[in-house]
Design an enzyme around this catalytic site. Structure first.
Site, PDB file in Angstrom:
ATOM      1  N   GLN A 128       0.740  -1.115   0.050  1.00  0.00           N
ATOM      2  CA  GLN A 128       0.174   0.061  -0.097  1.00  0.00           C
ATOM      3  C   GLN A 128       0.873   1.107   0.090  1.00  0.00           C
ATOM      4  O   GLN A 128       1.580   1.578   0.956  1.00  0.00           O
ATOM      5  CB  GLN A 128      -0.971   0.202   1.248  1.00  0.00           C
ATOM      6  CG  GLN A 128      -1.912   1.100   1.278  1.00  0.00           C
ATOM      7  CD  GLN A 128      -2.527   1.201   2.678  1.00  0.00           C
ATOM      8  OE1 GLN A 128      -1.918   1.340   3.738  1.00  0.00           O
ATOM      9  NE2 GLN A 128      -3.809   1.394   2.673  1.00  0.00           N
ATOM     10  N   GLY A 129       0.818   1.837  -1.081  1.00  0.00           N
ATOM     11  CA  GLY A 129       1.762   3.082  -1.253  1.00  0.00           C
ATOM     12  C   GLY A 129       0.786   4.567  -0.908  1.00  0.00           C
ATOM     13  O   GLY A 129       0.471   5.243  -1.987  1.00  0.00           O
ATOM     14  N   SER A 131       0.817   6.518   2.370  1.00  0.00           N
ATOM     15  CA  SER A 131       1.532   7.495   3.044  1.00  0.00           C
ATOM     16  C   SER A 131       2.782   8.213   2.604  1.00  0.00           C
ATOM     17  O   SER A 131       3.531   7.457   1.819  1.00  0.00           O
ATOM     18  CB  SER A 131       2.014   6.883   4.606  1.00  0.00           C
ATOM     19  OG  SER A 131       1.072   6.471   5.126  1.00  0.00           O
ATOM     20  N   SER A 163       4.538  -0.986   4.061  1.00  0.00           N
ATOM     21  CA  SER A 163       4.726  -2.832   4.497  1.00  0.00           C
ATOM     22  C   SER A 163       4.769  -3.583   3.273  1.00  0.00           C
ATOM     23  O   SER A 163       4.158  -3.540   2.332  1.00  0.00           O
ATOM     24  CB  SER A 163       3.494  -3.027   5.521  1.00  0.00           C
ATOM     25  OG  SER A 163       3.273  -1.968   6.336  1.00  0.00           O
ATOM     26  N   GLU A 246      -9.981  -1.327   5.587  1.00  0.00           N
ATOM     27  CA  GLU A 246      -8.657  -1.708   6.106  1.00  0.00           C
ATOM     28  C   GLU A 246      -9.195  -1.499   7.699  1.00  0.00           C
ATOM     29  O   GLU A 246      -8.638  -1.971   8.611  1.00  0.00           O
ATOM     30  CB  GLU A 246      -7.620  -0.455   5.747  1.00  0.00           C
ATOM     31  CG  GLU A 246      -6.346  -0.534   6.750  1.00  0.00           C
ATOM     32  CD  GLU A 246      -5.437   0.343   6.180  1.00  0.00           C
ATOM     33  OE1 GLU A 246      -5.543   1.304   5.219  1.00  0.00           O
ATOM     34  OE2 GLU A 246      -4.169   0.401   6.616  1.00  0.00           O
TER      35      GLU A 246
HETATM   36  C1  LIG Z   1       3.315  -0.772  11.347  1.00  0.00           C
HETATM   37  C2  LIG Z   1       2.728   0.232  10.497  1.00  0.00           C
HETATM   38  C3  LIG Z   1       2.711  -0.101   9.170  1.00  0.00           C
HETATM   39  C4  LIG Z   1       2.305   0.703   8.224  1.00  0.00           C
HETATM   40  N1  LIG Z   1       2.029   0.651   6.881  1.00  0.00           N
HETATM   41  C5  LIG Z   1       1.741   1.332   5.885  1.00  0.00           C
HETATM   42  C6  LIG Z   1       1.380   0.859   4.547  1.00  0.00           C
HETATM   43  O1  LIG Z   1       1.928  -0.324   4.313  1.00  0.00           O
HETATM   44  N2  LIG Z   1       1.173   1.919   3.449  1.00  0.00           N
HETATM   45  C7  LIG Z   1       1.017   3.249   3.993  1.00  0.00           C
HETATM   46  O2  LIG Z   1       0.740   3.952   3.044  1.00  0.00           O
HETATM   47  N3  LIG Z   1       1.249   3.605   5.140  1.00  0.00           N
HETATM   48  C8  LIG Z   1       1.546   2.752   6.286  1.00  0.00           C
HETATM   49  N4  LIG Z   1       1.726   3.147   7.540  1.00  0.00           N
HETATM   50  C9  LIG Z   1       1.536   4.684   7.647  1.00  0.00           C
HETATM   51  C10 LIG Z   1       0.396   4.894   8.600  1.00  0.00           C
HETATM   52  O3  LIG Z   1      -0.550   5.084   7.787  1.00  0.00           O
HETATM   53  C11 LIG Z   1       0.773   6.427   9.144  1.00  0.00           C
HETATM   54  O4  LIG Z   1       1.844   6.344  10.107  1.00  0.00           O
HETATM   55  C12 LIG Z   1      -0.419   7.253  10.074  1.00  0.00           C
HETATM   56  O5  LIG Z   1      -1.456   7.346   9.127  1.00  0.00           O
HETATM   57  C13 LIG Z   1       0.027   8.442  10.775  1.00  0.00           C
HETATM   58  O6  LIG Z   1       0.733   9.193   9.932  1.00  0.00           O
HETATM   59  P1  LIG Z   1       1.876   9.966  10.026  1.00  0.00           P
HETATM   60  O7  LIG Z   1       2.986   8.828  10.521  1.00  0.00           O
HETATM   61  O8  LIG Z   1       2.277  10.706   8.934  1.00  0.00           O
HETATM   62  O9  LIG Z   1       1.735  10.656  11.348  1.00  0.00           O
HETATM   63  P2  LIG Z   1       1.295  12.344  11.325  1.00  0.00           P
HETATM   64  O10 LIG Z   1       0.129  12.659  10.552  1.00  0.00           O
HETATM   65  O11 LIG Z   1       2.414  13.471  11.427  1.00  0.00           O
HETATM   66  O12 LIG Z   1       0.805  12.533  12.983  1.00  0.00           O
HETATM   67  C14 LIG Z   1       1.654  12.927  14.116  1.00  0.00           C
HETATM   68  C15 LIG Z   1       1.019  12.862  15.301  1.00  0.00           C
HETATM   69  O13 LIG Z   1      -0.281  13.995  15.239  1.00  0.00           O
HETATM   70  C16 LIG Z   1      -1.410  13.386  15.405  1.00  0.00           C
HETATM   71  N5  LIG Z   1      -2.512  14.312  14.310  1.00  0.00           N
HETATM   72  C17 LIG Z   1      -2.274  14.669  13.340  1.00  0.00           C
HETATM   73  N6  LIG Z   1      -3.417  15.086  12.606  1.00  0.00           N
HETATM   74  C18 LIG Z   1      -4.059  15.308  13.500  1.00  0.00           C
HETATM   75  C19 LIG Z   1      -5.473  15.820  13.785  1.00  0.00           C
HETATM   76  N7  LIG Z   1      -6.311  16.335  12.710  1.00  0.00           N
HETATM   77  N8  LIG Z   1      -6.360  15.690  14.942  1.00  0.00           N
HETATM   78  C20 LIG Z   1      -5.619  15.182  16.050  1.00  0.00           C
HETATM   79  N9  LIG Z   1      -4.411  14.592  15.903  1.00  0.00           N
HETATM   80  C21 LIG Z   1      -3.644  14.638  14.581  1.00  0.00           C
HETATM   81  C22 LIG Z   1      -1.523  12.147  15.015  1.00  0.00           C
HETATM   82  O14 LIG Z   1      -2.524  11.393  15.429  1.00  0.00           O
HETATM   83  C23 LIG Z   1      -0.066  11.591  15.630  1.00  0.00           C
HETATM   84  O15 LIG Z   1      -0.080  11.415  16.805  1.00  0.00           O
HETATM   85  C24 LIG Z   1       2.055   2.190   8.547  1.00  0.00           C
HETATM   86  C25 LIG Z   1       2.351   2.623   9.730  1.00  0.00           C
HETATM   87  C26 LIG Z   1       3.005   1.913  10.786  1.00  0.00           C
HETATM   88  C27 LIG Z   1       2.863   2.280  12.075  1.00  0.00           C
END
Ligand SMILES: Cc1cc2nc3c(=O)[nH]c(=O)nc-3n(C[C@H](O)[C@H](O)[C@H](O)COP(=O)(O)OP(=O)(O)OC[C@H]3O[C@@H](n4cnc5c(N)ncnc54)[C@H](O)[C@@H]3O)c2cc1C
Length: 384
Positions: A128-129, A131, A163, A246
Site C-alpha cells: 500500500q503506497g 503515506s 509494508s 482496512e
Molecule cells: C506498522 C505500520 C505499518 C504501516 N504500513 C503502511 C503501509 O503499508 N502503507 C502506507 O501507506 N502507510 C503505512 N503506515 C503509515 C500510517 O498509515 C501512518 O503512520 C499514519 O497514518 C500516521 O501518519 P504519520 O505517521 O504521517 O503521522 P502524522 O500525521 O504526522 O501525525 C503525528 C501525530 O499527530 C496527530 N495528528 C495529526 N493530525 C491530527 C488531527 N487532525 N487531529 C488530532 N491529531 C492529529 C497524529 O494522531 C499523530 O499522533 C504504517 C504505519 C505503521 C506504524
C-alpha cells in the site's frame, strides 16, 4: 440484530474445523521474521491451500472469484483459523483484505479479471503506497505527482512506511493527477507494478528488529493509464472504500488471537505464582471483558455492513480505536506476568509487545479515529 448461528453456519464451522485439523499438522515450520522471501513463500503457500480447499476470498463476491460467504461465515472463518493457530494472512494482507475488495468494488471487468485471481490463488503480493513523509494522517496532502504521457502516467515522488514493499508485485498507489484542484479532488488510485523501472525500495528497521516496511522512491515510473482504478481525480472516493475495509475488517481475526494470548498469559501467571496478586487478576479479567466486547462489536459492525451492501461503516473506527489500545494493554499485562523475562528479545511476547506500540499509529492514528467518531458518529463539530 440476531447473533445466534444458524444450523448452516454451524455446519460450515464444523467442516472448516475438520479441514484445519487435517492440514495444519503438515505445514512446514514458520520462516524467521527477517527472512522475507521465505515469509512470502510461506504465506502464499498457505493462501494456495485455502484456494484449493475453497476457502480463499470467502468474503469476496462470487463474481470477483470469491465464495460470496455471509459476513457471519467470514467471522466464523476468522475465529476458527485463529483458534486453530493457522498461519496469519501475512504478506497477502493488502491484496486480500483491502486492495482486492477495492478492485472488486471499483474496478472494471478487465481489471478484476487481471488482478483478483492471482491474489486469491496466492500468486501475487500487494503493498500500500498511501503515506508520504508529509502526508500520513492528512493523507490528502500527498505530493507524489503523475502526469499523462500518451497511454501512460509518469509518476515521481516518494512513499513511506510501505509494508511488504520488498516482496510485493503490485502497489495500490495514490498520486496527485491535478495539482491545481482542491487537495481531495486531484488524486487518483493506481495499480503500480513493483518491478517497473524507476522504483527504489529502501527497507526501514523497526523497534522489534524486523524490516517489515520501507521507503519507496519513484523516479519517472511509467504506469499505464489502464491501471487506474476509478475515474481520474476521483481517487479520494476510491481511497475511502479502501480505508473502510482496512479499518472495518482487517484487524478482526487478531482479536481472537489476543483472546488466545490472554489465556496463555493467565496460564503463565498460575505457573509462576503471579496469579496470587488480586490486582493482576482484576487486570486480566478486565482485558477478558474488553476482548469479548470487541468481538461483539465486530459482530455488530458486520451485521451493519451486511445491511449497507457489504462496505464496512464508521463503526470500524470505534473497533480500531479500542482494539489497538487493548492490544497494548494485553502485552503490558504479559510483561508484568513475565517480570524481568519480559526483556528477553527471544520471547515472542516481547517482540509482540514492541510491535503492539505501532497499532495505535498504523491504519490511522488513535487521534484521527477519535476525530472520526466525534464528527461522524456523535455529530460533533469539526475541530478544524
Ligand atoms: C506498522 C505500520 C505499518 C504501516 N504500513 C503502511 C503501509 O503499508 N502503507 C502506507 O501507506 N502507510 C503505512 N503506515 C503509515 C500510517 O498509515 C501512518 O503512520 C499514519 O497514518 C500516521 O501518519 P504519520 O505517521 O504521517 O503521522 P502524522 O500525521 O504526522 O501525525 C503525528 C501525530 O499527530 C496527530 N495528528 C495529526 N493530525 C491530527 C488531527 N487532525 N487531529 C488530532 N491529531 C492529529 C497524529 O494522531 C499523530 O499522533 C504504517 C504505519 C505503521 C506504524
Amino acid at each position: 440484530m440476531d447473533l445466534t448461528y444458524t444450523p448452516e453456519e454451524e455446519e460450515f464451522r464444523a467442516r472448516l474445523r475438520e479441514w484445519l485439523a487435517g492440514v495444519l499438522p503438515a505445514l512446514p515450520p514458520k520462516p524467521s521474521p527477517d527472512d522475507w522471501p521465505g515469509r512470502r513463500a510461506y504465506d502464499l503457500g498457505w493462501q494456495r491451500m485455502l484456494y484449493d480447499a475453497g476457502y480463499a476470498g470467502l468474503h469476496w463476491p462470487v463474481d470477483a472469484g470469491g465464495r460470496g460467504a455471509t459476513p457471519t461465515q467470514h467471522l466464523i472463518y476468522l475465529e476458527e483459523t485463529e483458534k486453530a493457530g493457522a498461519p496469519y494472512v501475512g504478506a497477502n494482507f493488502v491484496g486480500l483484505l483491502h486492495a482486492g475488495p477495492t478492485i472488486a468494488s471499483e474496478g472494471t471487468p478487465a481489471q478484476r479479471a487481471r488482478w483478483l485471481p492471482p491474489v486469491l490463488r496466492g500468486e501475487e503480493v500487494w503493498c500500500q503506497g498511501f503515506s508520504e513523509p508529509d502526508a500520513g494522517s492528512d493523507l490528502a496532502a500527498l505530493r507524489t505527482r503523475a502526469w499523462r504521457d500518451g497511454d501512460d502516467y509518469v509518476v515521481s515522488g516518494s512513499k513511506i512506511w510501505t509494508s511488504h514493499a520488498e516482496v510485493a508485485d503490485w502497489c495500490e498507489l495514490l498520486v496527485r493527477t491535478d495539482p491545481a484542484a482542491p487537495k481531495h479532488r486531484g488524486i487518483s488510485w493506481l495499480a503500480m507494478p513493483m518491478d517497473a523501472p524507476g522504483i527504489t525500495v529502501r527497507p526501514l528497521r523497526t523497534l522489534a528488529g524486523s524490516t517489515e516496511f520501507a521507503e519507496v522512491f519513484l523516479d519517472e515510473v511509467r504506469v499505464p493509464v489502464s491501471h487506474r482504478v476509478g475515474a481520474e481525480n476521483d481517487g479520494w472516493r476510491v481511497t475511502m472504500v479502501t480505508l473502510s475495509y482496512e479499518r472495518g475488517t482487517a484487524f478482526v481475526g487478531e482479536v481472537v488471537a489476543c483472546r488466545r494470548v490472554l489465556g496463555e498469559v493467565a496460564r503463565e501467571a498460575r505457573k509462576n505464582g503471579r496469579w496470587d496478586d488480586p490486582a493482576l487478576r482484576r487486570r486480566l479479567g478486565g482485558l477478558n471483558a474488553e476482548f469479548r466486547a470487541l468481538w461483539r462489536l465486530t459482530q455488530w459492525n458486520v451485521s451493519e455492513a451486511q445491511r449497507n451492501g457489504g462496505v464496512p461503516g464508521v463503526g470500524g473506527s470505534v473497533f480500531k480505536l479500542r482494539y489497538s489500545h487493548a492490544r497494548q494493554e494485553l502485552y503490558d499485562a504479559a510483561a508484568e506476568v513475565l517480570g524481568p523475562e519480559a526483556l528477553d528479545l527471544g520471547r515472542e511476547w516481547t517482540l509482540d509487545r514492541l510491535s503492539s506500540l505501532s497499532y495505535t499509529i498504523a491504519a490511522g492514528t488513535s487521534q484521527i479515529q477519535h476525530n472520526i467518531v466525534a464528527e461522524r458518529i456523535l455529530g460533533l463539530p469539526k475541530g478544524r
